[in-house]
Scaffold this motif. Structure first.
Motif, PDB file in Angstrom:
ATOM      1  N   GLU A  37      -3.701 -57.980  -9.384  1.00  0.00           N
ATOM      2  CA  GLU A  37      -3.454 -57.387 -10.698  1.00  0.00           C
ATOM      3  C   GLU A  37      -4.294 -56.130 -10.911  1.00  0.00           C
ATOM      4  O   GLU A  37      -3.838 -55.161 -11.528  1.00  0.00           O
ATOM      5  CB  GLU A  37      -3.762 -58.417 -11.786  1.00  0.00           C
ATOM      6  CG  GLU A  37      -2.749 -59.562 -11.827  1.00  0.00           C
ATOM      7  CD  GLU A  37      -3.154 -60.662 -12.797  1.00  0.00           C
ATOM      8  OE1 GLU A  37      -4.263 -60.551 -13.390  1.00  0.00           O
ATOM      9  OE2 GLU A  37      -2.374 -61.620 -12.967  1.00  0.00           O
ATOM     10  N   LYS A  38      -5.504 -56.117 -10.380  1.00  0.00           N
ATOM     11  CA  LYS A  38      -6.400 -54.976 -10.578  1.00  0.00           C
ATOM     12  C   LYS A  38      -6.018 -53.770  -9.719  1.00  0.00           C
ATOM     13  O   LYS A  38      -6.342 -52.629 -10.063  1.00  0.00           O
ATOM     14  CB  LYS A  38      -7.852 -55.390 -10.287  1.00  0.00           C
ATOM     15  CG  LYS A  38      -8.439 -56.350 -11.321  1.00  0.00           C
ATOM     16  CD  LYS A  38      -9.865 -56.730 -10.960  1.00  0.00           C
ATOM     17  CE  LYS A  38     -10.463 -57.679 -11.984  1.00  0.00           C
ATOM     18  NZ  LYS A  38     -10.667 -56.990 -13.290  1.00  0.00           N
ATOM     19  N   VAL A  67     -12.461 -51.591  -7.047  1.00  0.00           N
ATOM     20  CA  VAL A  67     -12.578 -52.887  -7.716  1.00  0.00           C
ATOM     21  C   VAL A  67     -13.708 -53.721  -7.125  1.00  0.00           C
ATOM     22  O   VAL A  67     -14.496 -54.335  -7.847  1.00  0.00           O
ATOM     23  CB  VAL A  67     -11.239 -53.654  -7.642  1.00  0.00           C
ATOM     24  CG1 VAL A  67     -11.407 -55.089  -8.153  1.00  0.00           C
ATOM     25  CG2 VAL A  67     -10.161 -52.920  -8.435  1.00  0.00           C
TER      26      VAL A  67
END
Length: 279
Positions: A37-38, A67
């Protein structure tokens, strides 16, 4: 699925990339889904990176670094692995997957597919598009293509079936002698029952497929399709797109000559080249 492709493995490979990704992801306390998702992809896609089944695009590798705060580690590894590949960047992932596939089905309308090419034929193909490239680069590409063809050394895996437009037999790539050698090589592979080859004759009408199309299936991963045009390749893994590609391939195969008639035509054209080059 095995982490290592049957060809094109560098000193450290995509499986190492995947194992490092898993270590850093878990250290950050992220699930595959959360990391996906990131970085704007699915958790299952992250999982395929981790097992070495798929290769991330460079921009995804860069987002992973941001991330996970890994200081550009994954982007650098990705660049290193891409640079080490003997294949064009747009084909590198497809080549990797072909080395893992349990079945490969191809349609070709211009050239003999890379898996079946002889060295002299491959040279002629590369020189037609890159006439001013240094010899060492041309030779590197030829070596990569021959390495790709080694998957046919296995007597059982993968199963390979090819549909060739008749134009592929008639384009005089490299001259009559090169074409004779190439078509005899294809015929030999068919007679050894290592590959199936059908020819789509000129009188079959409008072809369902007018480009290179490759379909691949795997033991424990979803099927994918690969299409290629000038200087660009597209790897398709969406179920609807793959299903459409399979439908088009099946239409082409249905319109093609049966296996025996196709072999007769390939050998007949090979003999025509013999008479032309006087050998």
């Amino acid at each position: 699925m095995a982490n290592a492709s049957r060809f094109g493995s560098p000193r450290f490979g995509w499986d190492f990339f995947g194992s490092e990704l898993k270590v850093h992801r878990e250290a950050a306390g992220l699930t595959q889904q959360a990391l996906g998702e990131k970085v704007f992809c699915s958790g299952s896609y992250i999982g395929q990176f981790a097992t070495g089944v798929r290769k991330p695009q460079l921009e995804i590798a860069a987002r992973i670094d941001v991330v996970l705060e890994t200081g550009g580690l994954f982007e650098r590894m990705c660049k290193e692995l891409i640079n080490r590949s003997p294949y064009a960047s747009y084909f590198a992932e497809a080549a990797h997957l072909m080395g893992l596939a349990t079945s490969i089905r191809e349609h070709a309308s211009t050239f003999i597919p890379g898996l079946l090419q002889t060295p002299d034929y491959a040279r002629a193909v590369f020189l037609s598009s890159f006439p001013l490239e240094p010899e060492e680069r041309i030779q590197m590409w030829i070596t990569g293509r021959m390495e790709q063809g080694r998957i046919l050394d296995s007597p059982t895996h993968p199963s390979v079936w090819v549909v060739l437009s008749e134009s592929v037999l008639r384009y005089k790539v490299g001259g009559a002698a090169v074409m004779h050698e190439q078509l005899k090589c294809v015929a030999s592979l068919v007679r050894k029952r290592r590959v199936g080859v059908q020819v789509l004759p000129f009188d079959a009408g409008a072809p369902a497929v007018d480009a290179l199309l490759t379909l691949m299936t795997f033991a424990d991963a979803p099927p994918v399709a690969y299409t290629e045009g000038p200087m660009v390749g597209n790897l398709l893994d969406g179920p609807a797109m793959v299903a459409q590609a399979v439908r088009l391939y099946d239409l082409a195969r249905t319109a093609a000559l049966p296996l025996g008639e196709s072999l007769d035509l390939i050998e007949s054209v090979a003999e025509e080249y013999v008479h032309e080059c006087g050998t």
